[in-house]
Design a protein around this motif. Sequence first.
Motif, PDB file in Angstrom:
ATOM      1  N   UNK A  15       0.826  -1.188  -0.029  1.00 22.32           N
ATOM      2  CA  UNK A  15       0.048   0.093   0.171  1.00 22.32           C
ATOM      3  C   UNK A  15       0.792   1.161  -0.186  1.00 22.32           C
ATOM      4  N   UNK A  16       2.042   1.162   0.576  1.00 17.38           N
ATOM      5  CA  UNK A  16       2.841   2.356   0.542  1.00 17.38           C
ATOM      6  C   UNK A  16       3.307   2.626  -0.889  1.00 17.38           C
ATOM      7  N   UNK A  17       3.305   1.802  -1.783  1.00 21.34           N
ATOM      8  CA  UNK A  17       3.748   1.948  -3.120  1.00 21.34           C
ATOM      9  C   UNK A  17       2.439   2.234  -3.936  1.00 21.34           C
ATOM     10  N   UNK A  18       1.472   2.508  -3.468  1.00 15.49           N
ATOM     11  CA  UNK A  18       0.165   2.850  -3.906  1.00 15.49           C
ATOM     12  C   UNK A  18      -0.603   1.736  -4.576  1.00 15.49           C
ATOM     13  N   UNK A  19      -0.219   0.668  -4.183  1.00 18.38           N
ATOM     14  CA  UNK A  19      -1.072  -0.532  -4.634  1.00 18.38           C
ATOM     15  C   UNK A  19      -2.153  -0.970  -3.643  1.00 18.38           C
ATOM     16  N   UNK A  20      -3.331  -0.929  -4.275  1.00 17.76           N
ATOM     17  CA  UNK A  20      -4.609  -1.235  -3.629  1.00 17.76           C
ATOM     18  C   UNK A  20      -4.758  -2.686  -3.311  1.00 17.76           C
ATOM     19  N   UNK A  21      -4.809  -3.054  -1.978  1.00 19.09           N
ATOM     20  CA  UNK A  21      -4.949  -4.598  -1.526  1.00 19.09           C
ATOM     21  C   UNK A  21      -6.189  -4.984  -1.007  1.00 19.09           C
ATOM     22  N   UNK A  22      -6.709  -6.074  -1.447  1.00 20.70           N
ATOM     23  CA  UNK A  22      -7.967  -6.523  -0.610  1.00 20.70           C
ATOM     24  C   UNK A  22      -7.874  -7.987  -0.709  1.00 20.70           C
ATOM     25  N   UNK A  23      -8.807  -8.925   0.154  1.00 19.18           N
ATOM     26  CA  UNK A  23      -9.144 -10.047   0.005  1.00 19.18           C
ATOM     27  C   UNK A  23     -10.503 -10.237  -0.820  1.00 19.18           C
ATOM     28  N   UNK A  24     -10.298 -11.137  -1.873  1.00 12.74           N
ATOM     29  CA  UNK A  24     -11.358 -11.709  -2.495  1.00 12.74           C
ATOM     30  C   UNK A  24     -12.600 -12.237  -1.815  1.00 12.74           C
ATOM     31  N   UNK A  25     -13.803 -11.929  -1.822  1.00  9.18           N
ATOM     32  CA  UNK A  25     -14.817 -12.545  -1.052  1.00  9.18           C
ATOM     33  C   UNK A  25     -14.898 -13.791  -1.198  1.00  9.18           C
ATOM     34  N   UNK A  26     -15.092 -14.856  -0.218  1.00 11.95           N
ATOM     35  CA  UNK A  26     -15.141 -16.058  -0.258  1.00 11.95           C
ATOM     36  C   UNK A  26     -16.388 -16.609  -0.944  1.00 11.95           C
ATOM     37  N   UNK A  27     -17.159 -15.980  -1.145  1.00 10.50           N
ATOM     38  CA  UNK A  27     -18.443 -16.527  -1.900  1.00 10.50           C
ATOM     39  C   UNK A  27     -18.131 -16.485  -3.366  1.00 10.50           C
ATOM     40  N   UNK A  28     -17.747 -15.223  -3.805  1.00 10.29           N
ATOM     41  CA  UNK A  28     -17.153 -14.772  -5.200  1.00 10.29           C
ATOM     42  C   UNK A  28     -16.170 -15.562  -5.653  1.00 10.29           C
ATOM     43  N   UNK A  61     -15.341 -18.693  -4.330  1.00  7.63           N
ATOM     44  CA  UNK A  61     -15.734 -20.122  -4.503  1.00  7.63           C
ATOM     45  C   UNK A  61     -16.864 -20.360  -5.693  1.00  7.63           C
ATOM     46  N   UNK A  62     -17.216 -19.539  -6.226  1.00  6.15           N
ATOM     47  CA  UNK A  62     -18.373 -19.492  -7.280  1.00  6.15           C
ATOM     48  C   UNK A  62     -17.417 -19.044  -8.557  1.00  6.15           C
ATOM     49  N   UNK A  63     -16.334 -18.618  -8.529  1.00  8.56           N
ATOM     50  CA  UNK A  63     -15.593 -18.165  -9.582  1.00  8.56           C
ATOM     51  C   UNK A  63     -16.194 -17.084 -10.504  1.00  8.56           C
ATOM     52  N   UNK A  64     -16.727 -16.195  -9.561  1.00 10.91           N
ATOM     53  CA  UNK A  64     -17.703 -15.016 -10.142  1.00 10.91           C
ATOM     54  C   UNK A  64     -16.694 -13.669 -10.618  1.00 10.91           C
ATOM     55  N   UNK A  65     -16.145 -14.011 -11.843  1.00  8.31           N
ATOM     56  CA  UNK A  65     -15.094 -12.959 -12.381  1.00  8.31           C
ATOM     57  C   UNK A  65     -15.643 -11.713 -12.768  1.00  8.31           C
TER      58      UNK A  65
END
Length: 101
Positions: free
Chosen positions: A70-83, A85-89
Amino acid sequence: MINIILICAAGMSTSMLMQKMKDSAEKRNLDISVLAMPEGKLDSYKENIDILLLGPQIMYLEDKIRGIYEEKGVKVAVIDMVDYGSMNGDKVLDDALLLLG
């Protein structure tokens, strides 16, 4: 171009999700690059990253990765588990784009 990196434990399941996200971006005419890799290879990746998405199985690394990227300006997040698991691209891509505002 927006560069999105998906990381997980081995890079296998994120590869399937990566393809679904690429298909979604293509249908929408978005200039987006999506790449999947195991978490262990992230340190050696030297290209530009705009968004870094973690698979739910490595969510325990979120704070560590946020601290580095994040200090390099990169947005970081964890992918929602349901999305994930269902491979909801479509939904994962939507959530990633929301990170950019």
